[in-house]
Design a protein around this motif. Structure first.
Motif, PDB file in Angstrom:
ATOM      1  N   HIS A   1       0.826  -1.213   0.000  1.00  0.00           N
ATOM      2  CA  HIS A   1       0.000   0.000   0.000  1.00  0.00           C
ATOM      3  C   HIS A   1       0.859   1.261   0.000  1.00  0.00           C
ATOM      4  O   HIS A   1       1.833   1.367   0.738  1.00  0.00           O
ATOM      5  N   VAL A   2       0.464   2.220  -0.820  1.00  0.00           N
ATOM      6  CA  VAL A   2       1.100   3.538  -0.877  1.00  0.00           C
ATOM      7  C   VAL A   2       0.079   4.554  -0.380  1.00  0.00           C
ATOM      8  O   VAL A   2      -1.032   4.639  -0.912  1.00  0.00           O
ATOM      9  N   THR A   3       0.431   5.314   0.631  1.00  0.00           N
ATOM     10  CA  THR A   3      -0.522   6.217   1.254  1.00  0.00           C
ATOM     11  C   THR A   3      -0.737   7.483   0.428  1.00  0.00           C
ATOM     12  O   THR A   3       0.064   7.828  -0.442  1.00  0.00           O
ATOM     13  N   ALA A   4      -1.812   8.165   0.768  1.00  0.00           N
ATOM     14  CA  ALA A   4      -2.124   9.432   0.090  1.00  0.00           C
ATOM     15  C   ALA A   4      -1.012  10.446   0.277  1.00  0.00           C
ATOM     16  O   ALA A   4      -0.664  11.190  -0.651  1.00  0.00           O
ATOM     17  N   ALA A   5      -0.429  10.506   1.469  1.00  0.00           N
ATOM     18  CA  ALA A   5       0.654  11.462   1.722  1.00  0.00           C
ATOM     19  C   ALA A   5       1.875  11.146   0.878  1.00  0.00           C
ATOM     20  O   ALA A   5       2.552  12.055   0.373  1.00  0.00           O
ATOM     21  N   GLU A   6       2.171   9.870   0.710  1.00  0.00           N
ATOM     22  CA  GLU A   6       3.306   9.493  -0.134  1.00  0.00           C
ATOM     23  C   GLU A   6       3.059   9.866  -1.585  1.00  0.00           C
ATOM     24  O   GLU A   6       3.968  10.355  -2.281  1.00  0.00           O
ATOM     25  N   ARG A   7       1.845   9.669  -2.054  1.00  0.00           N
ATOM     26  CA  ARG A   7       1.536  10.052  -3.429  1.00  0.00           C
ATOM     27  C   ARG A   7       1.570  11.569  -3.611  1.00  0.00           C
ATOM     28  O   ARG A   7       1.922  12.068  -4.687  1.00  0.00           O
ATOM     29  N   ALA A   8       1.201  12.301  -2.550  1.00  0.00           N
ATOM     30  CA  ALA A   8       1.184  13.762  -2.625  1.00  0.00           C
ATOM     31  C   ALA A   8       2.558  14.380  -2.410  1.00  0.00           C
ATOM     32  O   ALA A   8       2.731  15.595  -2.596  1.00  0.00           O
ATOM     33  N   GLY A   9       3.523  13.569  -2.004  1.00  0.00           N
ATOM     34  CA  GLY A   9       4.862  14.093  -1.787  1.00  0.00           C
ATOM     35  C   GLY A   9       5.069  14.753  -0.442  1.00  0.00           C
ATOM     36  O   GLY A   9       6.087  15.436  -0.241  1.00  0.00           O
ATOM     37  N   GLY A  10       4.148  14.553   0.500  1.00  0.00           N
ATOM     38  CA  GLY A  10       4.313  15.148   1.822  1.00  0.00           C
ATOM     39  C   GLY A  10       3.008  15.245   2.571  1.00  0.00           C
ATOM     40  O   GLY A  10       1.966  14.761   2.111  1.00  0.00           O
ATOM     41  N   SER A  11       3.053  15.893   3.724  1.00  0.00           N
ATOM     42  CA  SER A  11       1.894  15.961   4.597  1.00  0.00           C
ATOM     43  C   SER A  11       2.035  17.164   5.523  1.00  0.00           C
ATOM     44  O   SER A  11       3.085  17.808   5.578  1.00  0.00           O
ATOM     45  N   SER A  12       0.974  17.469   6.253  1.00  0.00           N
ATOM     46  CA  SER A  12       0.973  18.619   7.165  1.00  0.00           C
ATOM     47  C   SER A  12       1.632  18.247   8.487  1.00  0.00           C
ATOM     48  O   SER A  12       1.340  17.207   9.070  1.00  0.00           O
ATOM     49  N   VAL A  13       2.510  19.126   8.959  1.00  0.00           N
ATOM     50  CA  VAL A  13       3.191  18.913  10.228  1.00  0.00           C
ATOM     51  C   VAL A  13       3.037  20.156  11.094  1.00  0.00           C
ATOM     52  O   VAL A  13       2.855  21.272  10.604  1.00  0.00           O
ATOM     53  N   PHE A  14       3.142  19.953  12.399  1.00  0.00           N
ATOM     54  CA  PHE A  14       3.069  21.051  13.353  1.00  0.00           C
ATOM     55  C   PHE A  14       4.421  21.727  13.471  1.00  0.00           C
ATOM     56  O   PHE A  14       5.460  21.057  13.533  1.00  0.00           O
ATOM     57  N   ALA A  15       4.415  23.051  13.495  1.00  0.00           N
ATOM     58  CA  ALA A  15       5.636  23.822  13.680  1.00  0.00           C
ATOM     59  C   ALA A  15       5.423  24.801  14.828  1.00  0.00           C
ATOM     60  O   ALA A  15       4.622  25.731  14.707  1.00  0.00           O
ATOM     61  N   MET A  16       6.096  24.583  15.947  1.00  0.00           N
ATOM     62  CA  MET A  16       5.956  25.475  17.091  1.00  0.00           C
ATOM     63  C   MET A  16       6.414  26.880  16.720  1.00  0.00           C
ATOM     64  O   MET A  16       7.440  27.052  16.058  1.00  0.00           O
ATOM     65  N   SER A  17       5.659  27.881  17.141  1.00  0.00           N
ATOM     66  CA  SER A  17       6.018  29.262  16.830  1.00  0.00           C
ATOM     67  C   SER A  17       7.044  29.776  17.827  1.00  0.00           C
ATOM     68  O   SER A  17       7.269  29.196  18.888  1.00  0.00           O
ATOM     69  N   ASP A  18       7.668  30.909  17.492  1.00  0.00           N
ATOM     70  CA  ASP A  18       8.674  31.514  18.360  1.00  0.00           C
ATOM     71  C   ASP A  18       8.066  32.284  19.527  1.00  0.00           C
ATOM     72  O   ASP A  18       8.753  32.625  20.484  1.00  0.00           O
TER      73      ASP A  18
END
Length: 276
Positions: free
Chosen positions: A59-76
């Protein structure tokens, strides 16, 4: 593995109260539902279990087909809390393999979760099933363990502690190993916090909300349970009644899933055999 951990937990047939009149508008009204008996996995699917599925099926996931996914980035520092773009970014190559084997699998679209469920001869829960299971036999309490967020000062779930999204009072914000926090009254782990979980229920709610970037209003799916990003001062959605809606192809670092099954069907024990 927690001593009380079981791959399947049987939930009896009955009438139950779901929703809440005390919190966010989309949870109202509190209402009765009647469900037949069903089963639910005692933990979300882990990275290790999903790896076994991928090895068996390719199985190949949707994120793999899309080339990435959403990640959390802590602000300063403090940011505009009305704009989730302040703490979300699209990360190329972010995918399900990023987590530790005993953590919930993330970066999973609903179709990926459904494919795993088909492989395991199970299914995903409906929103009503998920909420009834999360309540652990309690009636109309705020949390899965009662009405106190931290009974006797004990942190009961992996949720945000500090000032969102720029200061976290514990280690770096992220998923925790399945079973790191107490089970609810039914013996279910991580129903609250850690990761949101896919259901099969669609709803026309305001998309995204505090916990995900905005999405088109059509064809949205309910996710339940809150995540490690839910914060007391901003997003109090670490409760059984809480719900948000996201697009079915949305993937992120804070959405996973668990299996369910009809009462006469056992959930295959792939979770404990592979990475649990």
């Amino acid at each position: 593995m927690p001593e009380a951990w079981r791959p399947n937990v049987a939930i009896p047939a009955g009438s139950w109260l779901v929703g809440s009149d005390r919190h966010y508008p989309e949870e109202r009204p509190a209402r009765p539902v009647t469900l037949p008996a069903f089963k639910v996995a005692s933990s979300p699917v882990t990275v290790g279990a999903f790896a076994a599925f991928v090895a068996a099926t390719g199985h190949v996931t949707a994120a793999e087909r899309a080339g990435g996914s959403s990640v959390f980035a802590m602000s300063d520092g403090p940011v505009d809390l009305s704009d989730p773009r302040e703490w979300w970014r699209f990360a190329e190559a972010a995918r399900w393999r990023d987590g530790a084997a005993d953590h919930p699998v993330t970066h999973i679209a609903q179709a990926d979760a459904q494919a795993f469920a088909d492989w395991a001869r199970a299914r995903l829960p409906s929103e009503a099933e998920w909420e009834v299971a999360a309540r652990g036999g309690l009636v109309d309490t705020d949390y899965a363990w009662g009405d106190a967020l931290m009974p006797d000062g004990t942190l009961m779930a992996n949720v945000w502690e500090g000032s969102f999204p720029w200061w976290h009072a514990r280690d770096a914000a992220g998923t925790s190993a399945v079973g790191s926090y107490p089970a609810n009254g039914y013996g279910l782990y991580d129903m609250i916090g850690n990761v949101w979980e896919w259901t099969t229920t669609g709803a026309a709610l305001p998309p995204g909300g505090c916990c995900a970037p905005a999405a088109p209003a059509d064809d949205l799916i309910i996710v339940k349970g809150g995540s490690f990003l839910c914060a007391a001062e901003y997003c109090q959605r670490y409760r059984p009644a809480a719900r948000i809606a996201v697009a079915p192809d949305f993937t992120s670092a804070h959405i996973g899933f668990r299996l369910a099954a009809d009462a006469d069907n056992d959930i295959v024990n792939v979770i404990s055999e592979n990475g649990r």
